[in-house]
Design a protein around this motif. Sequence first.
Motif, PDB file in Angstrom:
ATOM      1  N   ILE A  54       8.993  -7.898  -7.093  1.00 20.38           N
ATOM      2  CA  ILE A  54       7.622  -8.005  -7.401  1.00 20.38           C
ATOM      3  C   ILE A  54       6.741  -8.164  -6.209  1.00 20.38           C
ATOM      4  O   ILE A  54       5.938  -7.246  -5.774  1.00 20.38           O
ATOM      5  CB  ILE A  54       7.119  -8.755  -8.502  1.00 20.38           C
ATOM      6  CG1 ILE A  54       7.823  -8.584  -9.820  1.00 20.38           C
ATOM      7  CG2 ILE A  54       5.629  -8.857  -8.282  1.00 20.38           C
ATOM      8  CD1 ILE A  54       7.468  -9.274 -11.085  1.00 20.38           C
ATOM      9  N   ILE A  55       7.137  -9.102  -5.405  1.00 16.80           N
ATOM     10  CA  ILE A  55       6.582  -9.570  -4.157  1.00 16.80           C
ATOM     11  C   ILE A  55       6.497  -8.603  -3.095  1.00 16.80           C
ATOM     12  O   ILE A  55       5.742  -7.907  -2.497  1.00 16.80           O
ATOM     13  CB  ILE A  55       6.840 -10.842  -3.671  1.00 16.80           C
ATOM     14  CG1 ILE A  55       6.750 -11.972  -4.475  1.00 16.80           C
ATOM     15  CG2 ILE A  55       6.396 -11.093  -2.003  1.00 16.80           C
ATOM     16  CD1 ILE A  55       5.419 -11.859  -5.336  1.00 16.80           C
ATOM     17  N   THR A  56       7.943  -7.771  -3.050  1.00 17.90           N
ATOM     18  CA  THR A  56       7.924  -6.670  -2.169  1.00 17.90           C
ATOM     19  C   THR A  56       7.103  -5.398  -2.603  1.00 17.90           C
ATOM     20  O   THR A  56       6.410  -4.873  -1.423  1.00 17.90           O
ATOM     21  CB  THR A  56       9.494  -6.065  -2.135  1.00 17.90           C
ATOM     22  OG1 THR A  56      10.296  -7.441  -1.827  1.00 17.90           O
ATOM     23  CG2 THR A  56       9.867  -5.021  -1.384  1.00 17.90           C
ATOM     24  N   GLY A  57       7.116  -5.367  -3.616  1.00 15.71           N
ATOM     25  CA  GLY A  57       6.274  -4.120  -4.091  1.00 15.71           C
ATOM     26  C   GLY A  57       4.658  -4.472  -3.734  1.00 15.71           C
ATOM     27  O   GLY A  57       3.812  -3.502  -3.287  1.00 15.71           O
ATOM     28  N   ILE A  58       3.981  -5.457  -4.117  1.00 14.47           N
ATOM     29  CA  ILE A  58       2.754  -5.956  -3.696  1.00 14.47           C
ATOM     30  C   ILE A  58       2.543  -6.010  -2.261  1.00 14.47           C
ATOM     31  O   ILE A  58       1.359  -5.541  -1.811  1.00 14.47           O
ATOM     32  CB  ILE A  58       2.642  -7.388  -4.392  1.00 14.47           C
ATOM     33  CG1 ILE A  58       2.500  -7.361  -5.946  1.00 14.47           C
ATOM     34  CG2 ILE A  58       1.066  -7.965  -3.809  1.00 14.47           C
ATOM     35  CD1 ILE A  58       2.250  -8.636  -6.656  1.00 14.47           C
ATOM     36  N   ALA A  59       3.356  -6.496  -1.487  1.00 19.26           N
ATOM     37  CA  ALA A  59       3.387  -6.585  -0.031  1.00 19.26           C
ATOM     38  C   ALA A  59       3.373  -5.189   0.662  1.00 19.26           C
ATOM     39  O   ALA A  59       2.387  -5.074   1.596  1.00 19.26           O
ATOM     40  CB  ALA A  59       4.368  -7.471   0.688  1.00 19.26           C
ATOM     41  N   VAL A  60       4.119  -4.323   0.212  1.00 17.63           N
ATOM     42  CA  VAL A  60       3.949  -2.954   0.728  1.00 17.63           C
ATOM     43  C   VAL A  60       2.824  -2.289   0.303  1.00 17.63           C
ATOM     44  O   VAL A  60       1.970  -1.800   1.380  1.00 17.63           O
ATOM     45  CB  VAL A  60       5.380  -2.225   0.227  1.00 17.63           C
ATOM     46  CG1 VAL A  60       5.028  -0.856   0.590  1.00 17.63           C
ATOM     47  CG2 VAL A  60       6.556  -2.824   0.754  1.00 17.63           C
ATOM     48  N   LEU A  61       2.325  -2.259  -0.907  1.00 14.52           N
ATOM     49  CA  LEU A  61       1.227  -1.808  -1.252  1.00 14.52           C
ATOM     50  C   LEU A  61      -0.206  -2.193  -0.617  1.00 14.52           C
ATOM     51  O   LEU A  61      -0.951  -1.433  -0.214  1.00 14.52           O
ATOM     52  CB  LEU A  61       0.911  -2.027  -2.873  1.00 14.52           C
ATOM     53  CG  LEU A  61      -0.200  -1.537  -3.508  1.00 14.52           C
ATOM     54  CD1 LEU A  61      -0.359   0.017  -3.508  1.00 14.52           C
ATOM     55  CD2 LEU A  61      -0.427  -1.907  -5.075  1.00 14.52           C
ATOM     56  N   VAL A  62      -0.207  -3.759  -0.420  1.00 11.31           N
ATOM     57  CA  VAL A  62      -1.457  -4.181  -0.058  1.00 11.31           C
ATOM     58  C   VAL A  62      -1.460  -4.094   1.673  1.00 11.31           C
ATOM     59  O   VAL A  62      -2.300  -3.389   2.139  1.00 11.31           O
ATOM     60  CB  VAL A  62      -1.900  -5.538  -0.271  1.00 11.31           C
ATOM     61  CG1 VAL A  62      -3.047  -6.031   0.439  1.00 11.31           C
ATOM     62  CG2 VAL A  62      -1.890  -5.559  -1.966  1.00 11.31           C
ATOM     63  N   LEU A  63      -0.534  -4.502   2.171  1.00 10.22           N
ATOM     64  CA  LEU A  63      -0.542  -4.752   3.651  1.00 10.22           C
ATOM     65  C   LEU A  63      -0.132  -3.180   4.434  1.00 10.22           C
ATOM     66  O   LEU A  63      -1.019  -2.943   5.419  1.00 10.22           O
ATOM     67  CB  LEU A  63       0.756  -5.522   4.110  1.00 10.22           C
ATOM     68  CG  LEU A  63       0.408  -6.973   3.506  1.00 10.22           C
ATOM     69  CD1 LEU A  63       1.781  -7.966   4.021  1.00 10.22           C
ATOM     70  CD2 LEU A  63      -0.629  -7.580   4.028  1.00 10.22           C
ATOM     71  N   ASP A  64       0.650  -2.581   3.771  1.00  6.76           N
ATOM     72  CA  ASP A  64       1.021  -1.207   4.352  1.00  6.76           C
ATOM     73  C   ASP A  64      -0.007   0.095   4.074  1.00  6.76           C
ATOM     74  O   ASP A  64      -0.303   0.827   4.808  1.00  6.76           O
ATOM     75  CB  ASP A  64       2.477  -0.894   4.446  1.00  6.76           C
ATOM     76  CG  ASP A  64       3.567  -1.844   4.901  1.00  6.76           C
ATOM     77  OD1 ASP A  64       2.910  -2.613   5.615  1.00  6.76           O
ATOM     78  OD2 ASP A  64       4.743  -1.897   4.465  1.00  6.76           O
ATOM     79  N   VAL A  65      -0.107   0.173   2.813  1.00  2.00           N
ATOM     80  CA  VAL A  65      -0.746   1.150   2.229  1.00  2.00           C
ATOM     81  C   VAL A  65      -2.432   0.871   2.272  1.00  2.00           C
ATOM     82  O   VAL A  65      -3.102   1.878   3.046  1.00  2.00           O
ATOM     83  CB  VAL A  65      -0.382   1.555   0.771  1.00  2.00           C
ATOM     84  CG1 VAL A  65      -1.167   2.790  -0.074  1.00  2.00           C
ATOM     85  CG2 VAL A  65       1.136   1.961   0.875  1.00  2.00           C
ATOM     86  N   ILE A  66      -2.961   0.035   1.397  1.00  2.00           N
ATOM     87  CA  ILE A  66      -4.454  -0.237   1.189  1.00  2.00           C
ATOM     88  C   ILE A  66      -4.860  -0.900   2.540  1.00  2.00           C
ATOM     89  O   ILE A  66      -5.689  -0.254   3.340  1.00  2.00           O
ATOM     90  CB  ILE A  66      -4.724  -1.151   0.228  1.00  2.00           C
ATOM     91  CG1 ILE A  66      -3.992  -0.336  -1.079  1.00  2.00           C
ATOM     92  CG2 ILE A  66      -5.964  -1.297   0.009  1.00  2.00           C
ATOM     93  CD1 ILE A  66      -4.303  -1.398  -2.295  1.00  2.00           C
ATOM     94  N   TRP A  67      -4.489  -1.914   3.194  1.00  2.00           N
ATOM     95  CA  TRP A  67      -5.133  -2.689   4.299  1.00  2.00           C
ATOM     96  C   TRP A  67      -4.854  -1.884   5.470  1.00  2.00           C
ATOM     97  O   TRP A  67      -5.512  -1.736   6.446  1.00  2.00           O
ATOM     98  CB  TRP A  67      -4.833  -4.020   4.183  1.00  2.00           C
ATOM     99  CG  TRP A  67      -5.383  -4.965   5.404  1.00  2.00           C
ATOM    100  CD1 TRP A  67      -5.046  -5.412   6.472  1.00  2.00           C
ATOM    101  CD2 TRP A  67      -7.055  -4.920   5.450  1.00  2.00           C
ATOM    102  NE1 TRP A  67      -6.078  -6.089   7.349  1.00  2.00           N
ATOM    103  CE2 TRP A  67      -6.982  -6.019   6.538  1.00  2.00           C
ATOM    104  CE3 TRP A  67      -7.798  -4.653   4.726  1.00  2.00           C
ATOM    105  CZ2 TRP A  67      -8.291  -6.289   6.940  1.00  2.00           C
ATOM    106  CZ3 TRP A  67      -9.404  -5.109   5.169  1.00  2.00           C
ATOM    107  CH2 TRP A  67      -9.565  -5.825   6.187  1.00  2.00           C
ATOM    108  N   GLY A  68      -3.503  -1.521   5.388  1.00  2.00           N
ATOM    109  CA  GLY A  68      -3.179  -0.616   6.576  1.00  2.00           C
ATOM    110  C   GLY A  68      -4.117   0.599   6.903  1.00  2.00           C
ATOM    111  O   GLY A  68      -4.437   0.982   8.185  1.00  2.00           O
ATOM    112  N   ALA A  69      -4.682   1.247   5.964  1.00  2.00           N
ATOM    113  CA  ALA A  69      -5.565   2.224   5.826  1.00  2.00           C
ATOM    114  C   ALA A  69      -7.021   1.849   6.169  1.00  2.00           C
ATOM    115  O   ALA A  69      -7.924   2.376   7.020  1.00  2.00           O
ATOM    116  CB  ALA A  69      -5.614   3.073   4.848  1.00  2.00           C
TER     117      ALA A  69
END
Length: 604
Positions: A54-69
């Motif tokens: 679950i934490i892996t999914g949240i980290a990728v979504l927030v850090l790489d996808v949303i905040w990264g953009a």
Amino acid sequence: MGIFANLLDSRFFKHPLLIKYTALVNEDLTATYSRDIQKWLLAAPIIGILTGLIITGIAVLVLDVIWGALLPYYLGHHWAIVVGLVAGFFVTGLIMQFCTPEPDEHSTEEIVRSYHEHQGDIDIGPFWWKLLAAVTTVGSGGSAALEGPSIYSGGAIGSWLWIKLRRFGLEMRDRRIMLISGAAAGMSAVFRAPLTGIVFALEMPYKDDLAHEALLPSLIASVVAYATLVSIVGAQPLFGFAGSTSFRARDIWWSALLGAGIGLIAIVFDITFRRVRGFFITSRMPHWLKLTIGGLGTALCGLAFVAIYDGPLIPIGPNYEAVRYVLKHSLPTEVLLAFVVLKLLATIFTLGTGGVSAMFVPLLLVGGAIGNAYAQSVVHSPTHDLYAAVGMAAFIAAGYKTPLTAVVFVAETTGGHSYIIPSLIGAAVAYAISGEASVSGDQHLHETAKLAELSGMFVRDVMQHKVISAQATSTIRELVESVAVRHKHTIFPVSENEKLVGTISISDLSEVPPSDWDRVTVGELADRDAIRVTDDCDLSEALRLLVRERGSQMLLVIDETGALKGVLTKTDILRAVRLIDQPAPARRITRRIPTSPGPSGTAL
């Protein structure tokens, strides 16, 4: 099979010495595994795997996808900061107000409160809604990071898994242990720091103590969660930097002075945050409006900083990139101090108004920025990364009351192992200077001592079955004239149509003027959050619930359907202790306590 049968019947296996030593080996193995290690070998790895995924999914979504953009877009289009944050916080407010039963209960605080007050029980119903609210809070640019949803999700998984695995011999007290183990797994995964996860889980519930009973399962769950995450995203340190290989003697004294300064700053911040948080919790304004105000305040902090500094730093968002930048670069002191002030304000706006996450990384970043400025302007040292690491450890120790976690975290996540001694000194001084001030309102000072004599006893052994209840539909005057004057007790269970509502204390009546006693009902004044336990609850655990800070005067004992079976007070437990002290024959006769009501005091 005949060969084995003949072998077992041989003189060798019937030799007296072999029989004797076999019994000794069996005794030693029984003592070795007397802590029920087997159940944690089953439960803890499952907690670690589920939490890690679950934490892996949240980290990728927030850090790489949303905040990264969003981050580069915010830096290039400053007007978008206000739009993005206000919209994100507005959505967070809607989610928490309409999709969760208690919008102000989430993240780390919910785990700590559950540990102390609800026997590790977490309502799993709004689990995904709360994680979504954390994503909108942090992903839109809130001044918070992912430790909040990580600790919450791990703790909730541990609590939920206890229900599923209870048939395998888990006890009531194990739910609290699994809650903390899940929190450790979440912390371990999100920061890629298993030792930090273990230490934080043990320190988190208390200001001046450790949750010792959770050590073994936390160790297993943390390592498994860490292994799960790094197998997907890699094992590089989260904030790695090339630190110096040694430090000088003078750095020890400068580190202590830095810790003292940060301890004083932490006191001001802790008190301010708690005041703001308390104001918004008690405010009657809609939750979505609270969060909208918080989003606007956070956005203005970001705009104020980008107006004076044209660079990659910004005091909003999860700020992992900002931690790396502060560690590796020397910035003008005035820029660092402006960043510190605005980051702290942004954190208050984000989390003080109800944003869903926690402030571990914000405190870490602020401490690093203060340490960097301190190295340049006070110590005039070229090793600014040393003092940045000390500042990080000091602010976490002072803000969260977790000094060991602070030092271990800095060592694990920065790779600066040569800075452990200065960081430890700075953290210890900051922890001492800041006193009992903490950003958490639910931490207890220390664990309550448990009476060894109560071991093996349960609530059903001492609870009262004959209960005098008050009806929720009765008025206060009817309660006083028909119940309170006849039964000299200070607290009563409250029921409505045979359904348990909560409790009402005689002292609560002072909140209602006598002129209103004919209008106000018992149900309106009842404490609906009164603690409920089942009759198989461990008696030591029940005692802890009764004598904790702001503890209840009574525990309501319920069955599987939630119906009232009886009550338990401190008087009942003290009576049990006195009976245990009787001679052995008397103990065997009176092990089950009589169920008639107690004579006076808080007992019914």
